[in-house]
Write a protein that holds these residues in place. Structure first.
Motif, short mmCIF file in Angstrom:
data_model
loop_
_atom_site.label_atom_id
_atom_site.label_comp_id
_atom_site.label_asym_id
_atom_site.label_seq_id
_atom_site.Cartn_x
_atom_site.Cartn_y
_atom_site.Cartn_z
N LEU A 21 -2.95 -4.10 -0.07
CA LEU A 21 -1.87 -3.53 0.73
C LEU A 21 -2.20 -2.08 1.07
N PRO A 23 -0.60 1.09 2.83
CA PRO A 23 0.52 1.80 3.47
C PRO A 23 0.02 2.63 4.65
N VAL A 47 1.90 -3.75 6.52
CA VAL A 47 3.26 -4.23 6.77
C VAL A 47 4.04 -3.15 7.50
N GLN A 48 4.48 -3.49 8.70
CA GLN A 48 5.37 -2.61 9.47
C GLN A 48 6.79 -3.07 9.19
N SER A 49 7.48 -2.34 8.32
CA SER A 49 8.81 -2.78 7.90
C SER A 49 9.87 -2.32 8.89
N THR A 91 11.17 -5.94 5.25
CA THR A 91 10.79 -4.98 4.22
C THR A 91 9.31 -5.17 3.89
N THR A 92 8.76 -4.24 3.14
CA THR A 92 7.37 -4.36 2.72
C THR A 92 7.17 -5.58 1.83
N THR A 93 8.09 -5.80 0.90
CA THR A 93 7.94 -6.95 0.01
C THR A 93 8.08 -8.27 0.76
N CYS A 110 -2.63 -2.00 -4.48
CA CYS A 110 -2.29 -0.90 -3.57
C CYS A 110 -2.58 0.40 -4.29
N GLN A 118 9.15 3.82 -3.19
CA GLN A 118 8.21 2.76 -2.86
C GLN A 118 7.45 2.29 -4.09
N LEU A 122 7.54 -1.66 -5.24
CA LEU A 122 6.30 -2.44 -5.30
C LEU A 122 5.98 -2.85 -6.73
#
Length: 329
Positions: A21, A23, A47-49, A91-93, A110, A118, A122
């Motif tokens: 992952l 960011p 991931v584009q949250s 969301t990211t998750t 990550c 965050q 995570l």
């Protein structure tokens, strides 16, 4: 939700061993979780949250910069042979969950996130962390320094940094006999002073697609690639470094950027590193192209203030924002 998979095929997904992952502030192949990445065994995930896009009071210029930089970086990873997932999710998750549907229940790694929130989210989701090395000062090292201080004076930290990093010092003594040239750097700009023109950054197809998705027309002030960030660094060194010190605190109505570097966004998202920026500035001093007053002042911003604020954020803890030391009402 939108999913983009490039360039590898998931037909042989059993070969993959890790889901990495990245960011949007960790965009560097030589730092963080990508430092030891292997295209043969690792899938890279962005991931584009929706929370980032609509859940925070971000200016659209900032959103454009963050998203477009991430998409450009993902494209560069693709060119170098990585299998890349770029997922838009709530969301990211939720994005991680969707990625695992494509690649299997791989362990997710990550670099240590840049915020308490965050990191907590995570960690609760089972993400494994590696060291965040996007700053020059490891968090543990700053904790050791701060833990031994009676008061947290940035200047003391800065001088220790100069010695530790061996920058502008000889045998532990500061260059030209002074640690700080701030007293020489408080000049107003002369009358009719001509500021160098800013560097403009042309927009490509990725930029335009991101701008369209945000319903926003971005300025040309900010690059969204490492190449562009390096051009900005070179422009600063050639046109602004020498004048940075004397006018670093100046304010004028006819120019907003003055002699400032405009490098903070790229340092903050990983496209360039503090080490390379500082080394480039000191090289100009060593070559006689910039005075010590300007180079010391610039180096202090990078290895002093920037590192100090980040270190204090983690040292003081998540509850610090709720304190009210002055009993304000």
């Amino acid at each position: 939700m939108n999913v983009t998979l490039k360039p590898g095929s998931l037909d042989d997904s059993k070969a993959f061993q890790r889901l990495l992952l990245v960011p949007f502030d960790h965009l560097n192949l030589d730092r963080g979780v990508l430092k030891d990445a292997d295209p043969a065994t690792d899938v890279v995930l962005f991931v584009q949250s929706e929370r980032m896009v609509t859940g925070r009071p971000f200016h659209k210029e900032r959103l454009f910069f963050l998203i477009s930089s991430a998409k450009h970086f993902a494209a560069e990873l693709e060119k170098s042979g990585f299998t890349v997932l770029f997922i838009e999710a709530e969301t990211t998750t939720a994005g991680i969950t969707q990625a695992r549907k494509a690649v299997g229940e791989l362990p997710v790694l990550c670099a240590e996130p840049s915020s308490f929130r965050q990191r907590s989210q995570l960690a609760s989701f089972g993400v494994e962390f590696v060291e965040n090395d996007f700053f020059l000062t490891p968090r543990k090292l700053f904790q050791e320094w701060a833990g031994g201080q009676k008061s947290f004076v940035m200047e003391n930290f800065y001088r220790a940094q100069r010695v530790r990093l061996d920058l502008l010092v000889t045998d532990g003594k500061p260059e030209q006999g002074r640690w700080n040239f701030d007293a020489d750097n408080r000049l107003p700009p002369p009358k009719n002073y001509t500021w160098p023109e800013r560097l403009n950054h042309a927009r490509d197809e990725i930029d335009l697609d991101v701008a369209k998705s945000l319903n926003y027309e971005p300025t040309d002030s900010w690059a969204t690639t490492r190449d562009g960030a390096l051009r900005q660094l070179e422009h600063f060194l050639n046109n602004h470094l020498a004048g940075f010190g004397p006018y670093e605190d100046a304010v004028t109505l006819d120019e907003w950027s003055l002699h400032h570097s405009l490098l903070s966004p790229y340092l903050n998202n990983g496209l360039i590193t503090p080490a390379e920026v500082v080394a480039a500035a000191i090289q100009r001093y060593d070559q006689g192209h910039a005075p010590i007053e300007s180079v010391e002042a610039f180096v202090r911003q990078i290895i002093g203030w920037r590192e100090y604020i980040n270190g204090m954020y983690w040292f003081l803890g998540e509850d610090y924002k709720e304190l009210n030391g002055l009993s304000a009402t």
